[in-house]
Design a protein around this motif. Structure first.
Motif, mmCIF file in Angstrom:
data_model
loop_
_atom_site.group_PDB
_atom_site.id
_atom_site.type_symbol
_atom_site.label_atom_id
_atom_site.label_comp_id
_atom_site.label_asym_id
_atom_site.label_seq_id
_atom_site.Cartn_x
_atom_site.Cartn_y
_atom_site.Cartn_z
ATOM 1 N N UNK A 5 0.854 -1.185 0.000
ATOM 2 C CA UNK A 5 0.000 0.000 0.000
ATOM 3 C C UNK A 5 0.890 1.235 0.000
ATOM 4 N N UNK A 6 0.346 2.344 -0.462
ATOM 5 C CA UNK A 6 1.096 3.597 -0.395
ATOM 6 C C UNK A 6 1.341 3.968 1.062
ATOM 7 N N UNK A 7 2.533 4.476 1.321
ATOM 8 C CA UNK A 7 2.951 4.789 2.682
ATOM 9 C C UNK A 7 1.997 5.763 3.365
ATOM 10 N N UNK A 8 1.595 6.825 2.645
ATOM 11 C CA UNK A 8 0.720 7.823 3.273
ATOM 12 C C UNK A 8 -0.641 7.240 3.649
ATOM 13 N N UNK A 9 -1.101 6.262 2.863
ATOM 14 C CA UNK A 9 -2.377 5.614 3.154
ATOM 15 C C UNK A 9 -2.272 4.780 4.423
ATOM 16 N N UNK A 22 -0.112 13.189 6.476
ATOM 17 C CA UNK A 22 0.886 12.126 6.333
ATOM 18 C C UNK A 22 1.833 12.438 5.177
ATOM 19 N N UNK A 23 1.263 12.935 4.074
ATOM 20 C CA UNK A 23 2.091 13.315 2.920
ATOM 21 C C UNK A 23 3.068 14.423 3.293
ATOM 22 N N UNK A 24 2.589 15.369 4.076
ATOM 23 C CA UNK A 24 3.441 16.477 4.520
ATOM 24 C C UNK A 24 4.583 15.962 5.398
ATOM 25 N N UNK A 25 4.268 15.042 6.292
ATOM 26 C CA UNK A 25 5.291 14.471 7.174
ATOM 27 C C UNK A 25 6.351 13.713 6.379
ATOM 28 N N UNK A 26 5.922 13.013 5.317
ATOM 29 C CA UNK A 26 6.871 12.289 4.462
ATOM 30 C C UNK A 26 7.815 13.281 3.787
ATOM 31 N N UNK A 27 7.252 14.345 3.208
ATOM 32 C CA UNK A 27 8.063 15.359 2.520
ATOM 33 C C UNK A 27 9.038 16.047 3.473
ATOM 34 N N UNK A 28 8.636 16.164 4.735
ATOM 35 C CA UNK A 28 9.495 16.820 5.726
ATOM 36 C C UNK A 28 10.557 15.886 6.302
ATOM 37 N N UNK A 29 10.584 14.634 5.824
ATOM 38 C CA UNK A 29 11.599 13.692 6.281
ATOM 39 C C UNK A 29 11.364 13.156 7.674
ATOM 40 N N UNK A 30 10.098 13.141 8.104
ATOM 41 C CA UNK A 30 9.778 12.698 9.467
ATOM 42 C C UNK A 30 9.252 11.262 9.518
ATOM 43 N N UNK A 31 9.371 10.564 8.380
ATOM 44 C CA UNK A 31 8.883 9.188 8.306
ATOM 45 C C UNK A 31 10.030 8.255 7.915
ATOM 46 N N UNK A 32 10.138 7.152 8.644
ATOM 47 C CA UNK A 32 11.148 6.137 8.339
ATOM 48 C C UNK A 32 10.463 4.819 8.010
ATOM 49 N N UNK A 36 15.047 3.676 7.558
ATOM 50 C CA UNK A 36 15.552 4.609 6.544
ATOM 51 C C UNK A 36 14.513 5.701 6.298
ATOM 52 N N UNK A 37 14.983 6.953 6.282
ATOM 53 C CA UNK A 37 14.085 8.082 6.021
ATOM 54 C C UNK A 37 13.556 7.995 4.592
ATOM 55 N N UNK A 38 12.250 8.138 4.453
ATOM 56 C CA UNK A 38 11.610 8.098 3.134
ATOM 57 C C UNK A 38 10.963 9.458 2.873
ATOM 58 N N UNK A 39 11.302 10.081 1.754
ATOM 59 C CA UNK A 39 10.712 11.377 1.401
ATOM 60 C C UNK A 39 10.010 11.328 0.051
ATOM 61 N N UNK A 40 10.037 10.157 -0.586
ATOM 62 C CA UNK A 40 9.429 10.022 -1.915
ATOM 63 C C UNK A 40 7.955 9.672 -1.802
ATOM 64 N N UNK A 41 7.108 10.526 -2.371
ATOM 65 C CA UNK A 41 5.672 10.298 -2.332
ATOM 66 C C UNK A 41 5.309 9.068 -3.167
ATOM 67 N N UNK A 42 4.367 8.271 -2.665
ATOM 68 C CA UNK A 42 3.932 7.095 -3.415
ATOM 69 C C UNK A 42 4.724 5.849 -3.100
#
Length: 246
Positions: A5-9, A22-32, A36-42
């Motif tokens: 599934x997509x990470x943000x979902x 959730x998408x904003x948090x990914x772009x801000x580098x706050x999701x691992x 590993x830090x993930x910043x790529x949407x989708x």
């Protein structure tokens, strides 16, 4: 969860935040993902993946969906500082940590959905749109056609413009000076029906939400609950998604 599934979902489904946040948090580098830090949407993830948001690991839980016939005198919350009964007290046998989708006020009965799927809840509570909800209200007084027509035009209350999608007069009791109205809402502002009728000068004596999208109270008594069927979940998802796209 499906195979992937997509990470943000997945983050939204955990209930901690909306998909947009959730998408904003990914772009801000706050999701691992797997440390590993993930910043790529989708980015796609699997059930076995370790996901952290702001340093906190998501707990993987089976997604569940329930419909409760909420009685009057129960709070649509997980706790109450006054010690009153809350809706989750009525679903004590459910092991998952569920929360109500929206709310019904203390004196209102009827359909209330509870889930641990944050994305499903956010979809149904989309701020601009929503799934139709049908209420039956017993009101004090007998408004005329012009006054009732105001329900669809909108009634000002504080800073809100409270509207109904439609209404039907079910019965009139001239002796008791009461009317029973069926009122359909799409938005669901705080105490929407009660405030709308109070502004028109016809206070609500009794209120029940009898339909939510395609769901009805058929087969349930006050205080009873049941899981939604996969078909019902899909119907509600599709209905909300269609409305949001319009």
């Amino acid at each position: 969860m499906a195979n992937s599934e997509r990470l943000q979902k997945v983050i939204a489904q955990s209930g901690i935040t909306s998909r947009r946040k959730a998408e904003q948090l990914i772009l801000e580098g706050k999701v691992k993902v797997n440390d590993r830090v993930v910043t790529e949407m989708g980015t796609k993830v699997n059930r076995d993946d370790k996901i952290e948001v702001n340093g906190v690991q998501l707990e993987k839980e089976l997604l569940v969906y329930y419909m409760l016939y909420k009685p009057r005198g129960v709070i649509s919350s997980l706790s109450d500082e006054k010690g009153r009964k809350v809706v989750t007290d009525l679903l004590g046998e459910v092991p998952e940590r569920i929360f109500p989708v929206g709310r019904l006020d203390y004196d209102t009965s009827g359909i209330l959905l509870l889930t641990n799927d944050g994305e499903f809840a956010n979809l149904l509570m989309h701020p601009k749109y929503g799934v139709d909800k049908v209420y039956v209200a017993k009101i004090k007084g007998i408004p005329n056609k012009i006054e009732l027509a105001q329900l669809k035009k909108g009634v000002k209350s504080d800073k809100d413009n409270l509207k109904a999608v439609g209404y039907t007069v079910l019965s009139v009791d001239k002796q008791k000076n009461t009317m029973i109205l069926e009122i359909t809402l799409r938005e669901g502002k705080n105490r929407h029906v009660r405030r709308m009728m109070e502004q028109l000068g016809y206070p609500v004596m009794k209120l029940m939400r009898e339909k939510y999208g395609t769901l009805t109270l058929q087969g349930l008594q006050p205080g009873n609950y049941r899981p939604l069927t996969p078909h019902e979940i899909k119907q509600m998802r599709n209905m909300a998604a269609t409305i949001v796209k319009e």
